[in-house]
Design an enzyme around this catalytic site. Structure first.
Site, PDB file in Angstrom:
ATOM      1  N   SER A  55       0.800  -1.225   0.000  1.00 32.87           N
ATOM      2  CA  SER A  55       0.000   0.000   0.000  1.00 32.87           C
ATOM      3  C   SER A  55       0.831   1.273   0.000  1.00 32.87           C
ATOM      4  O   SER A  55       0.315   2.339  -0.317  1.00 32.87           O
ATOM      5  CB  SER A  55      -0.936   0.017   1.214  1.00 32.87           C
ATOM      6  OG  SER A  55      -0.192  -0.008   2.422  1.00 32.87           O
ATOM      7  N   HIS A 109      -1.225   4.988   6.960  1.00 32.48           N
ATOM      8  CA  HIS A 109      -0.423   5.554   5.878  1.00 32.48           C
ATOM      9  C   HIS A 109      -0.189   7.038   6.121  1.00 32.48           C
ATOM     10  O   HIS A 109      -0.838   7.646   6.979  1.00 32.48           O
ATOM     11  CB  HIS A 109      -1.141   5.350   4.536  1.00 32.48           C
ATOM     12  CG  HIS A 109      -1.579   3.946   4.312  1.00 32.48           C
ATOM     13  ND1 HIS A 109      -2.860   3.508   4.610  1.00 32.48           N
ATOM     14  CD2 HIS A 109      -0.909   2.864   3.849  1.00 32.48           C
ATOM     15  CE1 HIS A 109      -2.962   2.215   4.333  1.00 32.48           C
ATOM     16  NE2 HIS A 109      -1.802   1.804   3.870  1.00 32.48           N
ATOM     17  N   ASP A 146      -4.271   8.321   7.678  1.00 35.21           N
ATOM     18  CA  ASP A 146      -5.386   7.523   8.187  1.00 35.21           C
ATOM     19  C   ASP A 146      -5.013   6.651   9.375  1.00 35.21           C
ATOM     20  O   ASP A 146      -5.797   5.789   9.778  1.00 35.21           O
ATOM     21  CB  ASP A 146      -5.957   6.653   7.066  1.00 35.21           C
ATOM     22  CG  ASP A 146      -4.903   5.732   6.448  1.00 35.21           C
ATOM     23  OD1 ASP A 146      -3.798   5.620   7.015  1.00 35.21           O
ATOM     24  OD2 ASP A 146      -5.179   5.136   5.386  1.00 35.21           O
TER      25      ASP A 146
END
Length: 385
Positions: free
Chosen positions: A57, A362, A359
């Site tokens: 991610s 990240h 968040d």
């Protein structure tokens, strides 16, 4: 410290989310003739023609949301993800751009398109990264009674995509080697999720440390494969200081001040990240002996992130909220595993540009921008043209 059941609950939601000097003046999605204009003074860098990226991610630009129904329903497929720069979600786990986007632009290349967008241009490379991916195959975790989502696209899957891509863009191994000779290849960051599965499902630090040799072996095997295909300039990033990330700070919060380091991060978890990074650097040193004509560089994500923490004020970040998520609610770190970013009613901070964490898992676009700046300053002088 959180109980095993609490950690498992946080972990499950974490997986759902995962499966879910530069100044930017303009940015659009690369599938729409993207361009990014920087006010930074141009510098002489190697004239790379292509950029390839493997990972999770930290660098997924849209593969997860195209991988199936689960990805299409993930948080990264909806606002507020992408809202700052793109005004819509692109599959990036941030409010805007990622490090790989800034790196592509510094190399004077368009933003990379995700491999799973078959109609997108691949003239300047491809991004194979998928949010939630592991370095090791899912069978490794099942054998240790660890849950891994069915959507996991481990490094072996991404390498299969890489082979398929080469088979479509070049006609023989010589042509593929020539293509890769003019490319910069990022193998990672990957491996962080391999450890997350252990940490958030209650495995001991000792057991998770035993995963490190296998994780690093998977990464170095991937490096060997891209070298055998023709790559001659490769960057292999290390892990972040995970003890500084809100999801970890929340799950393993303790009243013992000795558990925290000078960055107000969990010292034990940061020590683990350094252990992985040291092991990886040792393996890369061996690869350099094995392939003396190939430039194999270590991407020091740990130090790049650490530099942001230490320079937070001068970089314009809100020091009082340096460890808090911008998009989130509740607790000391503005992170609640039951009300994560993208959930109904979860607010976004008024000025994301002043926050490091997006968040709770990240980083924000601005934090990634400064990390990319640090990395480019560290790496580019070492890349031999």
């Amino acid at each position: 410290m959180a109980s095993s059941s609490t950690m498992l609950s946080v972990f499950v939601l974490f997986v759902i989310l995962l499966n879910s000097s530069f100044i930017v003046s303009k940015a659009e999605d690369s599938s729409n003739s993207s361009s990014i204009v920087f006010t930074a003074q141009a510098r002489n860098i190697c004239p790379f023609q292509l950029l390839y990226n493997f990972g999770d991610s930290i660098s997924d630009v849209g593969n997860l949301i195209r991988e199936g129904p689960a990805g299409a329903r993930s948080y990264a497929a909806r606002l507020p993800y992408g809202e700052t720069t793109f005004r819509r979600p692109t599959g990036r786990c941030s409010n805007g751009l990622l490090m790989i986007d800034y790196i592509a632009t510094a190399l004077r290349l368009p933003l990379l398109n995700p491999y799973l967008n078959p109609s997108a241009a691949v003239d300047h490379g491809v991004n194979f990264a998928v949010a939630g991916s592991t370095a090791l195959d899912s069978s490794f975790f099942r054998e240790r009674n660890l849950h891994v989502p069915a959507s996991n696209s481990p490094l072996s899957t991404q390498l299969n995509w890489f082979r398929d891509h080469l088979s479509r863009v070049c006609h023989n191994p010589v042509e593929c080697a020539n293509r890769l000779e003019h490319s910069l290849v990022f193998v990672g960051e990957i491996g962080g999720n391999d450890y997350n599965y252990g940490f958030f499902q209650g495995k001991s630090m000792e057991e998770i440390r035993s995963y490190v040799p296998q994780v690093v072996q998977a990464i170095t095997n991937a490096v060997r494969e891209v070298i055998h295909a023709g790559a001659v300039r490769i960057v292999v990033p290390g892990n972040f200081p995970i003890g500084c990330i809100p999801i970890y700070l929340t799950a393993f919060q303790t009243s013992d001040p000795r558990a925290y380091d000078d960055m107000k991060c969990l010292a034990g978890l940061n020590g683990f990240a350094r252990y992985h990074n040291d092991y990886l650097q040792g393996a890369l040193a061996e690869l350099r002996h094995e392939f003396p004509d190939v430039v194999i560089l270590y991407g020091n994500y740990y130090a790049a992130f650490e530099s942001i923490i230490h320079r937070a004020s001068s970089l314009g970040f809100d020091v009082a909220n340096a460890a808090k998520a911008c998009c989130g609610v509740g607790g000391a770190y503005n992170f609640d595993s039951n009300r994560m970013c993208g959930s109904p009613g979860v607010p976004v901070c008024p000025n994301p540009a002043r926050r490091i964490h997006w968040d709770g898992v990240h980083l924000t676009q601005d934090a990634y921008m400064h990390m990319a700046q640090w990395l480019l300053a560290d790496l580019l002088p070492k890349v031999q043209c």
